[in-house]
Design an enzyme around this catalytic site. Structure first.
Site, PDB file in Angstrom:
ATOM      1  N   THR A   1     -13.327  65.865 119.715  1.00 39.50           N
ATOM      2  CA  THR A   1     -14.317  65.952 120.542  1.00 39.50           C
ATOM      3  C   THR A   1     -14.420  65.794 122.293  1.00 39.50           C
ATOM      4  O   THR A   1     -15.586  66.742 122.866  1.00 39.50           O
ATOM      5  CB  THR A   1     -15.479  64.690 119.865  1.00 39.50           C
ATOM      6  OG1 THR A   1     -14.976  64.223 118.255  1.00 39.50           O
ATOM      7  CG2 THR A   1     -16.648  64.674 120.910  1.00 39.50           C
ATOM      8  N   ALA A   2     -13.425  65.634 122.164  1.00 39.73           N
ATOM      9  CA  ALA A   2     -12.888  65.690 124.081  1.00 39.73           C
ATOM     10  C   ALA A   2     -13.036  67.381 124.628  1.00 39.73           C
ATOM     11  O   ALA A   2     -13.536  67.844 125.636  1.00 39.73           O
ATOM     12  CB  ALA A   2     -11.002  65.167 123.741  1.00 39.73           C
TER      13      ALA A   2
ATOM     14  N   SER B   1     -12.126  64.731 113.709  1.00 40.46           N
ATOM     15  CA  SER B   1     -13.248  63.849 115.207  1.00 40.46           C
ATOM     16  C   SER B   1     -14.778  64.581 115.013  1.00 40.46           C
ATOM     17  O   SER B   1     -15.012  65.191 114.417  1.00 40.46           O
ATOM     18  CB  SER B   1     -13.050  65.393 116.449  1.00 40.46           C
ATOM     19  OG  SER B   1     -11.092  64.996 116.997  1.00 40.46           O
TER      20      SER B   1
ATOM     21  N   HIS C   1      -6.110  59.418 123.592  1.00 42.79           N
ATOM     22  CA  HIS C   1      -5.854  58.242 122.777  1.00 42.79           C
ATOM     23  C   HIS C   1      -5.398  57.584 124.372  1.00 42.79           C
ATOM     24  O   HIS C   1      -5.715  57.422 125.480  1.00 42.79           O
ATOM     25  CB  HIS C   1      -4.383  58.634 122.709  1.00 42.79           C
ATOM     26  CG  HIS C   1      -4.773  59.229 120.667  1.00 42.79           C
ATOM     27  ND1 HIS C   1      -6.095  58.874 120.507  1.00 42.79           N
ATOM     28  CD2 HIS C   1      -4.432  60.710 120.121  1.00 42.79           C
ATOM     29  CE1 HIS C   1      -5.984  60.022 119.203  1.00 42.79           C
ATOM     30  NE2 HIS C   1      -5.420  60.205 119.181  1.00 42.79           N
TER      31      HIS C   1
END
Length: 271
Positions: free
Chosen positions: A109-110, A57, A148
């Site tokens: 990162t989310a 990430s 995803h």
């Protein structure tokens, strides 16, 4: 030299590795071994420097930048789309700030961008990414952050999209959202770093040139995703910014890291 290549168990990363997996690309004397794990595990391994090449990430990269260099290709970047927050009913931002959200890991990162969108910490619980959608659908969690293929399959469970982080980021900055990056460990040596980078770029090119064959391979990592949605998902995250960040992609990376860590972090790519 053995080069272990860590990538997440989803179709876009597998698609990019097809050129090597199929033997289509000349490995230049290196032995490339795939290591397939969920992204949170790869992030944790990156902190240890376990693999020679690894996806991670972007949110993790600042913690390992002295050990790993950013490759100029292989990134997962979405323009106007990205990880989504879902629930059984549509929730506003104010409502999301007050409910527990299950998330796929605090190195992703989310997670970082969701904190930005909601203005700081919020009630949360960490689960493996592939357990989040069922957790929300079963009512064990009020909301969940999907990465995803969940970005395409959430409606199958009767869930509603409450927030798209890629859309939020585009409206906030005018830039695409860089989520995952590919990196190479610096200690394999400068010549090896450059050669490995070229081979991995050729693997992406080969997959794009043999799209149907590469898609067949990639769908094996889609957790039941049908061919139509698999093709769509690969198209979302294997795009022109995957082949090379370009000026816009590099600006997006710097903007995200600057907002998270200030301007002191120097970001460089393998040339």
């Amino acid at each position: 030299m053995l080069i272990r290549v860590g990538f997440s168990a989803d179709p876009d990363d597998a698609f990019m590795f097809w050129g090597l997996a199929s033997g289509t690309v000349d490995s230049r004397g290196f032995e490339f071994e795939p290591v397939i794990e969920d992204i949170q595990t790869l992030n944790e391994w990156a902190l240890e420097g376990r693999l020679e090449v690894t996806a991670m990430s972007l949110a993790t990269y600042p913690f390992v930048h002295q050990r790993y260099a950013l490759l100029p290709h292989g990134a997962s970047i979405g323009s106007g789309y990205g990880p989504i927050v879902v629930a059984k009913e549509r929730l506003t931002l104010d409502e999301l700030r007050a409910v527990e959200i299950v998330v796929p890991g605090k190195l992703t990162t989310a997670w970082l961008v969701l904190q930005m969108a909601l203005g700081g910490e919020f009630p949360h619980r960490v689960l493996p990414f592939d357990e989040i959608q069922p957790e929300v659908a079963a009512g064990r969690a009020r909301a969940g952050l999907l990465i995803h293929e969940g970005q395409l399959t959430y409606r199958d469970e009767g869930l509603e999209k409450c927030l798209d982080l890629g859309e939020w980021w585009l409206l906030e900055t005018g830039l695409p959202l860089p989520l995952g990056v590919n990196t190479v460990r610096r200690d394999i040596g400068d010549d090896a770093v450059r050669t490995v980078s070229r081979v991995l770029r050729e693997s992406i090119d080969a997959a794009l040139d043999h799209r149907n064959e590469a898609l067949d391979y990639a769908l094996g990592f889609g957790r039941g995703m049908d061919a139509e949605r698999g093709d769509r998902f690969v198209g979302m995250y294997v795009n022109e910014l995957t082949l090379d960040y370009g000026d816009e992609g590099r600006q997006a990376v710097r903007e995200l890291l600057s907002r998270a860590h200030g301007d002191d972090l120097r970001v460089e790519w393998v040339e």
